[in-house]
Write an enzyme that holds these catalytic residues in place. Structure first.
Site, mmCIF file in Angstrom:
data_model
loop_
_atom_site.group_PDB
_atom_site.id
_atom_site.type_symbol
_atom_site.label_atom_id
_atom_site.label_comp_id
_atom_site.label_asym_id
_atom_site.label_seq_id
_atom_site.Cartn_x
_atom_site.Cartn_y
_atom_site.Cartn_z
ATOM 1 N N ASP A 100 -5.095 3.371 -1.709
ATOM 2 C CA ASP A 100 -6.149 3.701 -0.746
ATOM 3 C C ASP A 100 -6.748 5.073 -1.022
ATOM 4 O O ASP A 100 -6.124 6.104 -0.756
ATOM 5 C CB ASP A 100 -5.560 3.692 0.666
ATOM 6 C CG ASP A 100 -5.236 2.292 1.130
ATOM 7 O OD1 ASP A 100 -6.149 1.449 1.149
ATOM 8 O OD2 ASP A 100 -4.058 2.028 1.468
ATOM 9 N N MET B 210 -12.440 3.946 -0.121
ATOM 10 C CA MET B 210 -13.041 4.216 1.190
ATOM 11 C C MET B 210 -13.772 5.546 1.068
ATOM 12 O O MET B 210 -13.367 6.568 1.627
ATOM 13 C CB MET B 210 -11.947 4.255 2.265
ATOM 14 C CG MET B 210 -11.454 2.857 2.625
ATOM 15 S SD MET B 210 -9.844 2.892 3.417
ATOM 16 C CE MET B 210 -8.800 2.925 1.972
ATOM 17 N N SER C 222 0.858 -1.184 0.000
ATOM 18 C CA SER C 222 0.000 0.000 0.000
ATOM 19 C C SER C 222 0.895 1.235 0.000
ATOM 20 O O SER C 222 1.860 1.317 0.757
ATOM 21 C CB SER C 222 -0.873 0.006 1.253
ATOM 22 O OG SER C 222 -1.321 1.320 1.514
ATOM 23 N N HIS D 136 -8.679 0.629 -3.581
ATOM 24 C CA HIS D 136 -9.528 0.422 -2.414
ATOM 25 C C HIS D 136 -10.270 1.720 -2.128
ATOM 26 O O HIS D 136 -9.686 2.675 -1.608
ATOM 27 C CB HIS D 136 -8.609 0.008 -1.245
ATOM 28 C CG HIS D 136 -9.314 -0.203 0.053
ATOM 29 N ND1 HIS D 136 -8.628 -0.362 1.245
ATOM 30 C CD2 HIS D 136 -10.625 -0.301 0.355
ATOM 31 C CE1 HIS D 136 -9.504 -0.536 2.222
ATOM 32 N NE2 HIS D 136 -10.714 -0.499 1.714
ATOM 33 N N MET E 187 -9.412 7.795 -0.006
ATOM 34 C CA MET E 187 -10.226 8.160 1.163
ATOM 35 C C MET E 187 -10.822 9.547 0.963
ATOM 36 O O MET E 187 -10.153 10.446 0.443
ATOM 37 C CB MET E 187 -9.356 8.173 2.427
ATOM 38 C CG MET E 187 -8.661 6.856 2.707
ATOM 39 S SD MET E 187 -7.834 6.894 4.291
ATOM 40 C CE MET E 187 -6.916 5.342 4.210
ATOM 41 N N GLY F 280 1.514 -1.908 4.302
ATOM 42 C CA GLY F 280 1.862 -0.503 4.180
ATOM 43 C C GLY F 280 3.110 -0.178 4.967
ATOM 44 O O GLY F 280 4.241 -0.404 4.516
ATOM 45 N N ASP G 145 -6.187 -6.419 5.045
ATOM 46 C CA ASP G 145 -5.611 -5.073 4.966
ATOM 47 C C ASP G 145 -5.578 -4.430 6.349
ATOM 48 O O ASP G 145 -6.623 -4.215 6.964
ATOM 49 C CB ASP G 145 -6.491 -4.255 4.001
ATOM 50 C CG ASP G 145 -5.962 -2.861 3.728
ATOM 51 O OD1 ASP G 145 -4.835 -2.553 4.153
ATOM 52 O OD2 ASP G 145 -6.689 -2.081 3.077
ATOM 53 N N HIS H 46 -1.522 -1.608 -3.983
ATOM 54 C CA HIS H 46 -2.791 -1.281 -3.315
ATOM 55 C C HIS H 46 -2.892 0.239 -3.134
ATOM 56 O O HIS H 46 -2.020 0.856 -2.520
ATOM 57 C CB HIS H 46 -2.804 -2.003 -1.964
ATOM 58 C CG HIS H 46 -4.071 -1.859 -1.193
ATOM 59 N ND1 HIS H 46 -5.168 -2.668 -1.409
ATOM 60 C CD2 HIS H 46 -4.422 -1.017 -0.197
ATOM 61 C CE1 HIS H 46 -6.126 -2.326 -0.568
ATOM 62 N NE2 HIS H 46 -5.708 -1.322 0.177
ATOM 63 N N MET I 17 -10.999 -6.026 6.259
ATOM 64 C CA MET I 17 -10.178 -5.055 6.982
ATOM 65 C C MET I 17 -9.770 -5.651 8.327
ATOM 66 O O MET I 17 -10.601 -6.162 9.068
ATOM 67 C CB MET I 17 -10.965 -3.760 7.233
ATOM 68 C CG MET I 17 -11.278 -2.926 6.001
ATOM 69 S SD MET I 17 -9.850 -2.476 5.010
ATOM 70 C CE MET I 17 -8.832 -1.564 6.168
HETATM 71 C C1 DX5 Z 1 -6.105 1.581 5.961
HETATM 72 C C2 DX5 Z 1 -5.728 1.217 4.549
HETATM 73 C C3 DX5 Z 1 -4.583 0.309 4.430
HETATM 74 C C4 DX5 Z 1 -3.285 0.843 4.967
HETATM 75 C C5 DX5 Z 1 -2.580 -0.297 5.600
HETATM 76 O O1 DX5 Z 1 -7.345 2.158 5.990
HETATM 77 O O2 DX5 Z 1 -6.821 0.608 3.894
HETATM 78 O O3 DX5 Z 1 -4.398 -0.165 3.097
HETATM 79 O O4 DX5 Z 1 -2.443 1.397 4.008
HETATM 80 O O5 DX5 Z 1 -1.454 0.186 6.214
HETATM 81 P P1 DX5 Z 1 -0.654 -0.655 7.314
HETATM 82 O O6 DX5 Z 1 -0.109 -1.874 6.608
HETATM 83 O O7 DX5 Z 1 0.385 0.282 7.761
HETATM 84 O O8 DX5 Z 1 -1.637 -1.026 8.387
HETATM 85 ZN ZN ZN Z 2 -6.437 -0.408 1.920
#
Ligand code: DX5
Ligand code: ZN
Length: 221
Positions: free
Chosen positions: A34, A67, A7, A65, A36, A196, A174, A32, A136
């Site tokens: 993200d 969100m 990510s 992804h 948001m 991530g 994730d 990946h 998640m």
């Molecule tokens: C959180 C994201 C993840 C995030 C994971 O809402 O959807 O994809 O990047 O990061 P780590 O691996 O640091 O938890």
């Molecule tokens: Zn994610």
């Protein structure tokens, strides 16, 4: 073969091109992204313009992804930007079957995501129409959180359902993935792990990817 999907959430965005080179060198084939919106989750990241820039730089599978609220408004925009898989949160959609159809109509792979507390019952009857379920293992919004172990039984239950129904469905996890938690998730039935902070904050990203990859692909079940 268990896959890692790095990510970019906590990467330095001015260095993405360079970081991508490291990822590609490690043999990883999925990234990946993200997205948001500050509504569904309290954080804001980036949108289709970023996906488009990344698409220009890499041939990796782009796992987007979403969100965001009202994801149905943005499916074709992310397709246009170069996404390969688009994942929507079941908590954000009122008619799951119509958004699944919409994503499919765009020629994209269909992902559906569930927050840690959301029940599998919300998606059970749609499983044959979904390509990937993203479970998640943190509450969405931020990188660097701790893996929520109480999601493990849900991963197991989903894997069982997939086997029982003979489906070809990916189970992605994730949040909070590291050398200790990734094997737990994989043992429970996940076959894609998003990572991530664990990768990006490590001293040598390439070595960390390789050791994580070895760990999850050499598990004794
Ligand atoms: C959180 C994201 C993840 C995030 C994971 O809402 O959807 O994809 O990047 O990061 P780590 O691996 O640091 O938890
Ligand atoms: Zn994610």
């Amino acid at each position: 073969m268990i896959k890692i999907a790095p990510s970019i959430l906590t990467w330095d965005f001015t260095e993405i091109g360079r970081t991508l080179k490291i990822i590609e060198k490690s043999g990883i084939n999925m990234l990946h992204l993200d997205v948001m919106d500050g509504h569904f989750v309290p954080n804001i990241t980036f949108g289709p313009a970023m996906v488009k820039s990344i698409r220009k730089k890499t041939g990796l599978i782009l796992d987007v992804h979403l969100m965001i609220e009202e994801p149905e408004k943005y499916i074709s925009i992310f397709k246009e930007a170069g996404a390969d898989i688009v994942t929507v949160h079941v908590e954000t959609v009122s008619k799951l079957n119509s958004i699944i159809r919409l994503i499919r109509k765009e020629g994209l792979r269909v992902g559906v995501s569930l927050n840690p507390k959301t029940s599998l019952n919300t998606i059970k009857k749609y499983l044959p129409e979904i390509d990937m379920v993203l479970l998640m293992t943190v509450n969405p919004g931020f990188g660097g959180q701790e893996f929520i172990k109480s999601v493990l039984p849900k991963i197991r239950e989903l894997r069982k359902a997939v086997l029982r129904k003979g489906l070809k469905l990916d189970i992605e996890v994730d949040g909070g993935i590291n050398l200790k938690t990734a094997p737990m998730a994989v043992k429970a039935g996940a076959n894609i792990v998003v990572a991530g902070n664990y990768l990006y904050k490590s001293r040598n990203m390439l070595n960390t990817v390789i050791s994580l990859n070895n760990a999850i692909n050499n598990i004794k079940m």
